[in-house]
Structures are given as C-alpha cells and as structure tokens.
Design a protein around this motif. Structure first.
Motif, PDB file in Angstrom:
ATOM      1  N   SER A 194       3.848  12.792  -7.729  1.00 23.27           N
ATOM      2  CA  SER A 194       2.404  13.067  -7.761  1.00 23.27           C
ATOM      3  C   SER A 194       1.674  12.358  -6.620  1.00 23.27           C
ATOM      4  O   SER A 194       0.584  12.772  -6.224  1.00 23.27           O
ATOM      5  CB  SER A 194       1.805  12.641  -9.107  1.00 23.27           C
ATOM      6  OG  SER A 194       1.712  11.225  -9.192  1.00 23.27           O
ATOM      7  N   GLN A 195       2.286  11.294  -6.091  1.00 25.18           N
ATOM      8  CA  GLN A 195       1.686  10.559  -4.967  1.00 25.18           C
ATOM      9  C   GLN A 195       2.213  11.038  -3.620  1.00 25.18           C
ATOM     10  O   GLN A 195       1.885  10.469  -2.580  1.00 25.18           O
ATOM     11  CB  GLN A 195       1.966   9.059  -5.129  1.00 25.18           C
ATOM     12  CG  GLN A 195       1.391   8.450  -6.392  1.00 25.18           C
ATOM     13  CD  GLN A 195      -0.105   8.649  -6.499  1.00 25.18           C
ATOM     14  OE1 GLN A 195      -0.846   8.303  -5.577  1.00 25.18           O
ATOM     15  NE2 GLN A 195      -0.548   9.207  -7.617  1.00 25.18           N
ATOM     16  N   GLY A 196       3.059  12.088  -3.639  1.00 23.27           N
ATOM     17  CA  GLY A 196       3.576  12.649  -2.394  1.00 23.27           C
ATOM     18  C   GLY A 196       4.685  11.842  -1.757  1.00 23.27           C
ATOM     19  O   GLY A 196       5.050  12.080  -0.601  1.00 23.27           O
ATOM     20  N   ILE A 197       5.235  10.871  -2.504  1.00 23.19           N
ATOM     21  CA  ILE A 197       6.291  10.024  -1.945  1.00 23.19           C
ATOM     22  C   ILE A 197       7.615  10.787  -1.887  1.00 23.19           C
ATOM     23  O   ILE A 197       8.390  10.652  -0.937  1.00 23.19           O
ATOM     24  CB  ILE A 197       6.431   8.738  -2.780  1.00 23.19           C
ATOM     25  CG1 ILE A 197       5.105   7.959  -2.725  1.00 23.19           C
ATOM     26  CG2 ILE A 197       7.590   7.872  -2.290  1.00 23.19           C
ATOM     27  CD1 ILE A 197       5.041   6.789  -3.679  1.00 23.19           C
ATOM     28  N   SER A 215       0.827  -1.204   0.000  1.00 24.17           N
ATOM     29  CA  SER A 215       0.000   0.000   0.000  1.00 24.17           C
ATOM     30  C   SER A 215       0.862   1.255   0.000  1.00 24.17           C
ATOM     31  O   SER A 215       1.962   1.272   0.566  1.00 24.17           O
ATOM     32  CB  SER A 215      -0.908   0.007   1.240  1.00 24.17           C
ATOM     33  OG  SER A 215      -1.538   1.258   1.403  1.00 24.17           O
ATOM     34  N   LEU A 216       0.342   2.287  -0.630  1.00 22.82           N
ATOM     35  CA  LEU A 216       1.028   3.579  -0.615  1.00 22.82           C
ATOM     36  C   LEU A 216       0.610   4.404   0.598  1.00 22.82           C
ATOM     37  O   LEU A 216       1.137   5.491   0.825  1.00 22.82           O
ATOM     38  CB  LEU A 216       0.727   4.354  -1.905  1.00 22.82           C
ATOM     39  CG  LEU A 216       1.261   3.758  -3.210  1.00 22.82           C
ATOM     40  CD1 LEU A 216       0.883   4.637  -4.397  1.00 22.82           C
ATOM     41  CD2 LEU A 216       2.779   3.577  -3.146  1.00 22.82           C
ATOM     42  N   GLU A 217      -0.332   3.870   1.360  1.00 24.12           N
ATOM     43  CA  GLU A 217      -0.787   4.577   2.559  1.00 24.12           C
ATOM     44  C   GLU A 217       0.219   4.409   3.696  1.00 24.12           C
ATOM     45  O   GLU A 217       0.311   5.249   4.580  1.00 24.12           O
ATOM     46  CB  GLU A 217      -2.155   4.038   2.996  1.00 24.12           C
ATOM     47  CG  GLU A 217      -3.251   4.202   1.945  1.00 24.12           C
ATOM     48  CD  GLU A 217      -3.486   5.647   1.577  1.00 24.12           C
ATOM     49  OE1 GLU A 217      -3.458   6.501   2.490  1.00 24.12           O
ATOM     50  OE2 GLU A 217      -3.689   5.927   0.380  1.00 24.12           O
ATOM     51  N   GLU A 218       0.957   3.311   3.659  1.00 23.22           N
ATOM     52  CA  GLU A 218       1.932   3.047   4.722  1.00 23.22           C
ATOM     53  C   GLU A 218       3.268   2.680   4.095  1.00 23.22           C
ATOM     54  O   GLU A 218       3.641   1.509   4.001  1.00 23.22           O
ATOM     55  CB  GLU A 218       1.433   1.916   5.622  1.00 23.22           C
ATOM     56  CG  GLU A 218       0.119   2.227   6.316  1.00 23.22           C
ATOM     57  CD  GLU A 218      -0.386   1.061   7.149  1.00 23.22           C
ATOM     58  OE1 GLU A 218       0.305   0.018   7.176  1.00 23.22           O
ATOM     59  OE2 GLU A 218      -1.453   1.200   7.756  1.00 23.22           O
ATOM     60  N   PRO A 271      10.679  12.388   2.407  1.00 26.78           N
ATOM     61  CA  PRO A 271      10.257  12.177   3.802  1.00 26.78           C
ATOM     62  C   PRO A 271      10.299  10.724   4.256  1.00 26.78           C
ATOM     63  O   PRO A 271      10.407  10.459   5.454  1.00 26.78           O
ATOM     64  CB  PRO A 271       8.819  12.713   3.821  1.00 26.78           C
ATOM     65  CG  PRO A 271       8.372  12.659   2.387  1.00 26.78           C
ATOM     66  CD  PRO A 271       9.597  12.947   1.586  1.00 26.78           C
ATOM     67  N   HIS A 272      10.209   9.770   3.311  1.00 21.01           N
ATOM     68  CA  HIS A 272      10.234   8.351   3.684  1.00 21.01           C
ATOM     69  C   HIS A 272      11.621   7.740   3.510  1.00 21.01           C
ATOM     70  O   HIS A 272      11.799   6.533   3.704  1.00 21.01           O
ATOM     71  CB  HIS A 272       9.227   7.568   2.846  1.00 21.01           C
ATOM     72  CG  HIS A 272       7.821   8.078   2.946  1.00 21.01           C
ATOM     73  ND1 HIS A 272       7.039   7.867   4.061  1.00 21.01           N
ATOM     74  CD2 HIS A 272       7.079   8.812   2.083  1.00 21.01           C
ATOM     75  CE1 HIS A 272       5.845   8.440   3.872  1.00 21.01           C
ATOM     76  NE2 HIS A 272       5.849   9.020   2.678  1.00 21.01           N
ATOM     77  N   ALA A 327      -1.060   3.119  -8.366  1.00 21.47           N
ATOM     78  CA  ALA A 327      -1.266   4.457  -8.946  1.00 21.47           C
ATOM     79  C   ALA A 327      -0.728   4.426 -10.365  1.00 21.47           C
ATOM     80  O   ALA A 327       0.205   3.676 -10.672  1.00 21.47           O
ATOM     81  CB  ALA A 327      -0.554   5.526  -8.124  1.00 21.47           C
ATOM     82  N   THR A 328      -1.306   5.211 -11.241  1.00 19.40           N
ATOM     83  CA  THR A 328      -0.828   5.314 -12.620  1.00 19.40           C
ATOM     84  C   THR A 328      -0.791   6.775 -13.035  1.00 19.40           C
ATOM     85  O   THR A 328      -1.416   7.634 -12.400  1.00 19.40           O
ATOM     86  CB  THR A 328      -1.742   4.550 -13.604  1.00 19.40           C
ATOM     87  OG1 THR A 328      -3.076   5.081 -13.518  1.00 19.40           O
ATOM     88  CG2 THR A 328      -1.771   3.061 -13.322  1.00 19.40           C
ATOM     89  N   GLU A 329      -0.055   7.051 -14.105  1.00 17.27           N
ATOM     90  CA  GLU A 329      -0.007   8.406 -14.647  1.00 17.27           C
ATOM     91  C   GLU A 329      -1.406   8.832 -15.068  1.00 17.27           C
ATOM     92  O   GLU A 329      -2.124   8.077 -15.721  1.00 17.27           O
ATOM     93  CB  GLU A 329       0.920   8.459 -15.866  1.00 17.27           C
ATOM     94  CG  GLU A 329       2.384   8.336 -15.535  1.00 17.27           C
ATOM     95  CD  GLU A 329       3.242   8.237 -16.776  1.00 17.27           C
ATOM     96  OE1 GLU A 329       4.270   8.935 -16.844  1.00 17.27           O
ATOM     97  OE2 GLU A 329       2.904   7.456 -17.676  1.00 17.27           O
ATOM     98  N   ASP A 330      -1.765  10.039 -14.719  1.00 18.08           N
ATOM     99  CA  ASP A 330      -3.076  10.568 -15.059  1.00 18.08           C
ATOM    100  C   ASP A 330      -3.103  10.994 -16.518  1.00 18.08           C
ATOM    101  O   ASP A 330      -2.095  11.431 -17.079  1.00 18.08           O
ATOM    102  CB  ASP A 330      -3.400  11.765 -14.159  1.00 18.08           C
ATOM    103  CG  ASP A 330      -4.831  12.221 -14.316  1.00 18.08           C
ATOM    104  OD1 ASP A 330      -5.710  11.596 -13.697  1.00 18.08           O
ATOM    105  OD2 ASP A 330      -5.065  13.189 -15.062  1.00 18.08           O
TER     106      ASP A 330
END
Length: 292
Positions: A170-173, A142-145, A193-194, A236-239
């Motif tokens: 774009s996912q804030g990673i 998951s990209l949430e954690e 940040p991660h 997630a994919t490119e918009d």
C-alpha cells in the motif's frame, strides 16, 4: 297511527341505547388494551434492571474497553461481570457452554477457524475495533528515501505476514500479486523496485530488531509494550478501510441463538457508544482503532 309512532320511537330509543352501549364497550376495551400495552412496555423497559451480563475477555485492550461499557450499563441497572483470560481457547469454550454470556477478544477469521476445529456454534454480534500493523523506522528513518536493498522485518506467522506485505504494498514499496489478498507470502511479490529483503521473525521479537534492520512491520500491542507511540513513531499504518482492518476487526461473540437477546444488544450498544469510541481514541494512541 299513534301505536306505530310509539313503536317506532321505542325502537329508535332501543337502537340508540344499544349504540351507546356498544360505544362504551369499545372504548372500555380500547382503554383496557392500551393499559395492557403500556404495562407490557413498562415491564419490558425494566426487564434488564438487575440483569448481570458475564463476558470473557483478554486483559488488554478488551477488558479495559469493557470497563467503560460497564459504567454505561450500570446507569441502566445492568451489571457487567468481566472475566479475564490470558489464552484464546477458554473464552470460546465457556461461551459455548453458557458459563458466560459473551466474549470479546478475537477477530472473525479466528472465530471461524475455532468453530470448524472444535464443533462450536459461536457467532459475531457486532464489530468493535481493530489493532493495526505499522511500519516503524530502524536504521532508515523515512519511507521517502528507501535505500536499495533495505532490510524489512515482518511477523512470520501466516496472518500477520500477509498483512505486513499488503501494508508495504500500500506504500508502494513492493507490489503483490493482485489475487493474493490476506494469504500473501513473499512468493507473491511481483515487483520490488528497491530490492528490499524481507526478514521473517516472530512478532514479539520485532521491536528488538530495529537497530539491525531498516524497518520493521509490528503489531500495535508489541509496539506499545516496547515504548513506541503508534501515532507519532509509525511511518505508516493499516488504514481503517483496508481489507485487513475489516477482516481482522475484533468482534463481540455469543453462542448462536443469543444474538438478539436484549441484554446482549444492550452490551453491544454500550460497546459501540461514543464514550467507548472516545476512550479508545484517547487511550491507545492509534494502536487500537474503533470501527463503529
């Protein structure tokens, strides 16, 4: 006095006859003109019946998409001859030489680079689709954690690495330097940040690395070949509205000067039809996305 009246009547009669003659002449001329225009229109409308359009394409997905357009063109009496190529050089060369009428396999940046390097004069006629990159789960689901120090594998070629980094941003990673755009590298990461570790690998190898990394950013075609469902498995994919999607959209290409050929426009219309859009949506599970 009678002579004057008679002369006047005769003159009036002559004028009346002349006027009638003039009116008849104008009517006949208009009719002839209308008939000529109708014939011309009919001729133009039937000009493409019996026409053959020869197009160079990559087998997947381009030739497959062209086969849908082929059926639509056949309804108009137009034959679409699809010539498949496995490389990215010959399709442009045979389009430049006139051996084929068009090609469908590339995006605009590649076309621009090819023209510059080879002295060709090929141009885009219209945008058809793009093939988005996606973030796929490996050891992390998951990209949430996102775990601290997570390893994320990305393609190592310049174009796709930049796209991968922008997708992660774009996912804030991560955060990428604002003006880096589609030339971004790991050196353009300004915030992490991660504390993720970006591992650069050859694009075709990425599916095989998922057991060893937390995530991998993969091209849609490689994901499909590895048995992944882009719609179900990608986190997630490119918009479709992203800079990458618009920049790397696959286009229909012809030799400069042929953009407005009726046959080429008929092909473009078929490729941008609802039937083709539905086929792309139903067939490729998000690995190919229509842009029209």
């Amino acid at each position: 006095m009678k002579k004057l009246i008679s002369a006047a009547l005769a003159g009036a009669l002559a004028l009346s006859l002349a006027a009638c003659g003039s009116t008849a002449s104008v009517s006949e001329s208009a009719a002839a003109s209308a008939s000529s225009e109708a014939a011309s229109t009919a001729e133009t409308g039937s000009d493409l019946a019996g026409t053959t359009i020869k197009v160079a394409a990559s087998p997947t997905p381009h030739a497959e998409i062209l086969n849908v357009a082929k059926d639509l063109l056949a309804e108009q009496g137009i034959t679409l001859d699809i010539v498949e190529f496995s490389d990215y050089v010959q399709p442009n060369m045979v389009t430049e030489s006139g051996e084929v009428d068009a090609n469908y396999f590339q995006h605009q940046p590649y076309l621009d680079s090819f023209n510059e390097e080879n002295g060709t004069s090929l141009v885009s006629v219209g945008t058809i689709h793009y093939e988005p990159l996606g973030i796929y789960p490996g050891k992390s689901q998951s990209l949430e954690e996102i775990p601290d120090g997570a390893v994320i594998a990305v393609p190592n070629d310049t174009t796709n690495e930049a796209r991968a980094l922008q997708l992660l941003a774009s996912q804030g990673i991560i955060t990428i330097r604002e003006d880096a755009g589609l030339t971004a590298t790991v050196n353009d990461i300004t915030e992490n940040p991660h504390n993720v570790q970006v591992e650069e690998l050859e694009a075709a190898q990425l599916p095989r690395t998922l057991a060893d990394v937390d995530y991998a950013v993969m091209n849609g075609n490689y994901a499909l070949e590895a048995g992944f469902s882009v719609g179900n498995d990608a986190l997630a994919t490119e918009d479709a509205d992203s800079e990458a999607a618009q920049t790397y959209a696959n286009v229909l290409v012809v030799k400069e000067g042929r953009e407005n050929d009726p046959a080429i426009q008929a092909l473009l219309k078929a490729l941008q039809s609802q039937e083709v859009k539905d086929y792309i949506s139903e067939t490729y599970d998000g690995a190919v996305v229509a842009l029209f």
